[in-house]
Design a protein around this motif. Sequence first.
Motif, PDB file in Angstrom:
ATOM      1  N   MET A   1      71.465  23.339 -97.739  1.00  0.00           N
ATOM      2  CA  MET A   1      71.185  22.998 -95.816  1.00  0.00           C
ATOM      3  C   MET A   1      70.984  24.137 -94.709  1.00  0.00           C
ATOM      4  SD  MET A   1      72.118  19.918 -93.446  1.00  0.00           S
ATOM      5  CE  MET A   1      70.819  18.913 -93.209  1.00  0.00           C
ATOM      6  N   GLU A   2      70.057  24.672 -94.153  1.00  0.00           N
ATOM      7  CA  GLU A   2      69.542  25.452 -93.440  1.00  0.00           C
ATOM      8  C   GLU A   2      70.121  24.873 -91.737  1.00  0.00           C
ATOM      9  OE1 GLU A   2      65.617  26.533 -92.754  1.00  0.00           O
ATOM     10  OE2 GLU A   2      65.450  26.574 -95.173  1.00  0.00           O
ATOM     11  N   ASN A   3      70.336  25.940 -90.818  1.00  0.00           N
ATOM     12  CA  ASN A   3      70.967  25.462 -90.222  1.00  0.00           C
ATOM     13  C   ASN A   3      69.820  25.419 -88.935  1.00  0.00           C
ATOM     14  OD1 ASN A   3      70.618  28.248 -88.722  1.00  0.00           O
ATOM     15  ND2 ASN A   3      72.169  29.005 -89.217  1.00  0.00           N
ATOM     16  N   LEU A   4      70.134  24.711 -87.915  1.00  0.00           N
ATOM     17  CA  LEU A   4      69.052  24.374 -86.795  1.00  0.00           C
ATOM     18  C   LEU A   4      68.234  26.036 -85.866  1.00  0.00           C
ATOM     19  CD1 LEU A   4      68.079  23.250 -84.825  1.00  0.00           C
ATOM     20  CD2 LEU A   4      69.601  23.677 -83.288  1.00  0.00           C
ATOM     21  N   GLU A   5      69.791  26.613 -85.941  1.00  0.00           N
ATOM     22  CA  GLU A   5      68.413  28.434 -85.618  1.00  0.00           C
ATOM     23  C   GLU A   5      67.104  28.381 -86.755  1.00  0.00           C
ATOM     24  OE1 GLU A   5      72.048  27.940 -85.581  1.00  0.00           O
ATOM     25  OE2 GLU A   5      71.760  28.190 -82.536  1.00  0.00           O
ATOM     26  N   LYS A   6      67.877  28.546 -87.782  1.00  0.00           N
ATOM     27  CA  LYS A   6      66.786  29.007 -89.521  1.00  0.00           C
ATOM     28  C   LYS A   6      65.539  28.305 -89.270  1.00  0.00           C
ATOM     29  CE  LYS A   6      69.938  31.439 -92.473  1.00  0.00           C
ATOM     30  NZ  LYS A   6      70.349  31.316 -93.770  1.00  0.00           N
ATOM     31  N   THR A   7      65.847  27.440 -88.977  1.00  0.00           N
ATOM     32  CA  THR A   7      64.478  26.190 -88.939  1.00  0.00           C
ATOM     33  C   THR A   7      64.175  26.100 -87.699  1.00  0.00           C
ATOM     34  OG1 THR A   7      66.309  24.049 -90.043  1.00  0.00           O
ATOM     35  CG2 THR A   7      64.169  23.339 -88.726  1.00  0.00           C
ATOM     36  N   GLN A   8      64.061  26.516 -86.340  1.00  0.00           N
ATOM     37  CA  GLN A   8      63.608  26.738 -85.620  1.00  0.00           C
ATOM     38  C   GLN A   8      62.676  28.098 -85.430  1.00  0.00           C
ATOM     39  OE1 GLN A   8      66.615  26.529 -82.541  1.00  0.00           O
ATOM     40  NE2 GLN A   8      65.390  24.380 -81.469  1.00  0.00           N
ATOM     41  N   ILE A   9      63.111  28.835 -86.372  1.00  0.00           N
ATOM     42  CA  ILE A   9      62.841  29.922 -86.626  1.00  0.00           C
ATOM     43  C   ILE A   9      61.202  29.701 -87.231  1.00  0.00           C
ATOM     44  CG2 ILE A   9      62.699  31.836 -87.169  1.00  0.00           C
ATOM     45  CD1 ILE A   9      66.034  32.425 -86.616  1.00  0.00           C
ATOM     46  N   GLU A  10      61.373  28.949 -88.315  1.00  0.00           N
ATOM     47  CA  GLU A  10      60.108  28.851 -89.279  1.00  0.00           C
ATOM     48  C   GLU A  10      59.662  28.040 -88.704  1.00  0.00           C
ATOM     49  OE1 GLU A  10      62.267  26.370 -92.548  1.00  0.00           O
ATOM     50  OE2 GLU A  10      63.319  28.206 -93.595  1.00  0.00           O
ATOM     51  N   VAL A  11      59.425  26.803 -87.548  1.00  0.00           N
ATOM     52  CA  VAL A  11      58.114  26.274 -86.769  1.00  0.00           C
ATOM     53  C   VAL A  11      57.612  27.059 -85.936  1.00  0.00           C
ATOM     54  CG1 VAL A  11      58.422  24.736 -85.238  1.00  0.00           C
ATOM     55  CG2 VAL A  11      60.090  23.836 -87.194  1.00  0.00           C
ATOM     56  N   ILE A  12      58.445  27.893 -85.520  1.00  0.00           N
ATOM     57  CA  ILE A  12      57.924  29.405 -84.395  1.00  0.00           C
ATOM     58  C   ILE A  12      56.709  29.870 -84.930  1.00  0.00           C
ATOM     59  CG2 ILE A  12      57.860  31.184 -82.622  1.00  0.00           C
ATOM     60  CD1 ILE A  12      61.093  29.418 -82.135  1.00  0.00           C
ATOM     61  N   LEU A  13      57.518  29.871 -86.058  1.00  0.00           N
ATOM     62  CA  LEU A  13      56.507  31.678 -86.915  1.00  0.00           C
ATOM     63  C   LEU A  13      55.226  30.523 -87.661  1.00  0.00           C
ATOM     64  CD1 LEU A  13      59.433  33.628 -88.932  1.00  0.00           C
ATOM     65  CD2 LEU A  13      58.318  34.127 -87.018  1.00  0.00           C
ATOM     66  N   ASP A  14      55.175  29.404 -87.310  1.00  0.00           N
ATOM     67  CA  ASP A  14      54.207  29.266 -88.536  1.00  0.00           C
ATOM     68  C   ASP A  14      53.358  28.396 -86.847  1.00  0.00           C
ATOM     69  OD1 ASP A  14      52.737  26.952 -90.377  1.00  0.00           O
ATOM     70  OD2 ASP A  14      53.776  25.535 -89.151  1.00  0.00           O
ATOM     71  N   ALA A  15      54.593  28.010 -86.410  1.00  0.00           N
ATOM     72  CA  ALA A  15      52.602  27.424 -84.851  1.00  0.00           C
ATOM     73  C   ALA A  15      52.397  28.900 -84.620  1.00  0.00           C
ATOM     74  CB  ALA A  15      53.709  27.419 -83.986  1.00  0.00           C
ATOM     75  N   TYR A  16      53.205  29.774 -84.688  1.00  0.00           N
ATOM     76  CA  TYR A  16      52.170  31.874 -84.263  1.00  0.00           C
ATOM     77  C   TYR A  16      50.930  32.260 -85.170  1.00  0.00           C
ATOM     78  CZ  TYR A  16      52.049  36.559 -82.461  1.00  0.00           C
ATOM     79  OH  TYR A  16      51.726  37.974 -82.214  1.00  0.00           O
ATOM     80  N   ALA A  17      51.292  32.008 -86.345  1.00  0.00           N
ATOM     81  CA  ALA A  17      50.889  31.926 -87.581  1.00  0.00           C
ATOM     82  C   ALA A  17      49.586  30.835 -87.511  1.00  0.00           C
ATOM     83  CB  ALA A  17      51.138  31.774 -89.288  1.00  0.00           C
ATOM     84  N   ARG A  18      49.572  29.774 -86.837  1.00  0.00           N
ATOM     85  CA  ARG A  18      48.193  28.771 -86.814  1.00  0.00           C
ATOM     86  C   ARG A  18      47.542  29.428 -85.426  1.00  0.00           C
ATOM     87  NH1 ARG A  18      50.275  24.265 -85.336  1.00  0.00           N
ATOM     88  NH2 ARG A  18      51.863  24.582 -85.846  1.00  0.00           N
ATOM     89  N   GLY A  19      48.075  30.533 -84.356  1.00  0.00           N
ATOM     90  CA  GLY A  19      47.247  30.461 -83.194  1.00  0.00           C
ATOM     91  C   GLY A  19      48.137  30.254 -81.996  1.00  0.00           C
ATOM     92  N   LEU A  20      49.313  29.353 -81.945  1.00  0.00           N
ATOM     93  CA  LEU A  20      49.752  29.105 -80.794  1.00  0.00           C
ATOM     94  C   LEU A  20      50.759  29.902 -79.741  1.00  0.00           C
ATOM     95  CD1 LEU A  20      50.230  25.879 -79.191  1.00  0.00           C
ATOM     96  CD2 LEU A  20      52.446  26.298 -80.023  1.00  0.00           C
ATOM     97  N   ARG A  21      50.208  29.739 -78.539  1.00  0.00           N
ATOM     98  CA  ARG A  21      50.447  31.183 -78.165  1.00  0.00           C
ATOM     99  C   ARG A  21      51.479  30.727 -76.361  1.00  0.00           C
ATOM    100  NH1 ARG A  21      49.942  33.019 -81.875  1.00  0.00           N
ATOM    101  NH2 ARG A  21      48.610  34.982 -82.467  1.00  0.00           N
ATOM    102  N   SER A  22      52.434  32.125 -75.841  1.00  0.00           N
ATOM    103  CA  SER A  22      53.646  30.845 -75.051  1.00  0.00           C
ATOM    104  C   SER A  22      52.384  30.344 -73.918  1.00  0.00           C
ATOM    105  CB  SER A  22      54.206  32.090 -74.331  1.00  0.00           C
ATOM    106  OG  SER A  22      53.622  32.955 -74.202  1.00  0.00           O
ATOM    107  N   ASN A  23      50.716  30.732 -73.503  1.00  0.00           N
ATOM    108  CA  ASN A  23      50.425  30.516 -72.300  1.00  0.00           C
ATOM    109  C   ASN A  23      49.326  29.261 -73.307  1.00  0.00           C
ATOM    110  OD1 ASN A  23      48.288  32.321 -74.211  1.00  0.00           O
ATOM    111  ND2 ASN A  23      47.839  33.257 -72.667  1.00  0.00           N
ATOM    112  N   ASN A  24      49.317  28.575 -74.138  1.00  0.00           N
ATOM    113  CA  ASN A  24      49.035  27.712 -74.457  1.00  0.00           C
ATOM    114  C   ASN A  24      49.842  25.976 -75.140  1.00  0.00           C
ATOM    115  OD1 ASN A  24      48.838  29.282 -77.312  1.00  0.00           O
ATOM    116  ND2 ASN A  24      46.734  29.255 -77.226  1.00  0.00           N
ATOM    117  N   LEU A  25      50.845  26.392 -74.268  1.00  0.00           N
ATOM    118  CA  LEU A  25      51.681  24.863 -75.323  1.00  0.00           C
ATOM    119  C   LEU A  25      51.346  23.914 -74.748  1.00  0.00           C
ATOM    120  CD1 LEU A  25      54.779  27.541 -75.739  1.00  0.00           C
ATOM    121  CD2 LEU A  25      53.839  26.257 -76.979  1.00  0.00           C
ATOM    122  N   GLY A  26      50.875  23.900 -72.809  1.00  0.00           N
ATOM    123  CA  GLY A  26      51.102  22.349 -72.725  1.00  0.00           C
ATOM    124  C   GLY A  26      51.820  22.202 -71.668  1.00  0.00           C
ATOM    125  N   GLU A  27      52.470  21.600 -70.689  1.00  0.00           N
ATOM    126  CA  GLU A  27      53.374  21.129 -69.764  1.00  0.00           C
ATOM    127  C   GLU A  27      54.933  20.739 -70.462  1.00  0.00           C
ATOM    128  OE1 GLU A  27      52.228  18.400 -67.045  1.00  0.00           O
ATOM    129  OE2 GLU A  27      50.565  18.748 -67.203  1.00  0.00           O
TER     130      GLU A  27
END
Length: 68
Positions: A1-27
């Motif tokens: 089982m993966e740890n929390l940090e590995k899962t969070q990194i995967e989510v961030i990398l996926d979001a970044y690859a889809r074009g999400l950036r720190s200035n367009n995350l919403g509130e």
Amino acid sequence: MENLEKTQIEVILDAYARGLRSNNLGEQPAPWMLHGLKILESGGKLTEEAIATINRSGGTDHPDPWFG
């Protein structure tokens, strides 16, 4: 089982690859997402240690209403 940090990194990398950036995350984005994207945007590398540090830093970027 993966740890929390590995899962969070995967989510961030996926979001970044889809074009999400720190200035367009919403509130009130999750701090680990916001800071993780900022690391990638600055050319840095996400590590489990960096995410763990972000996770330990607390919840939101605004002051606690009970203290002030």
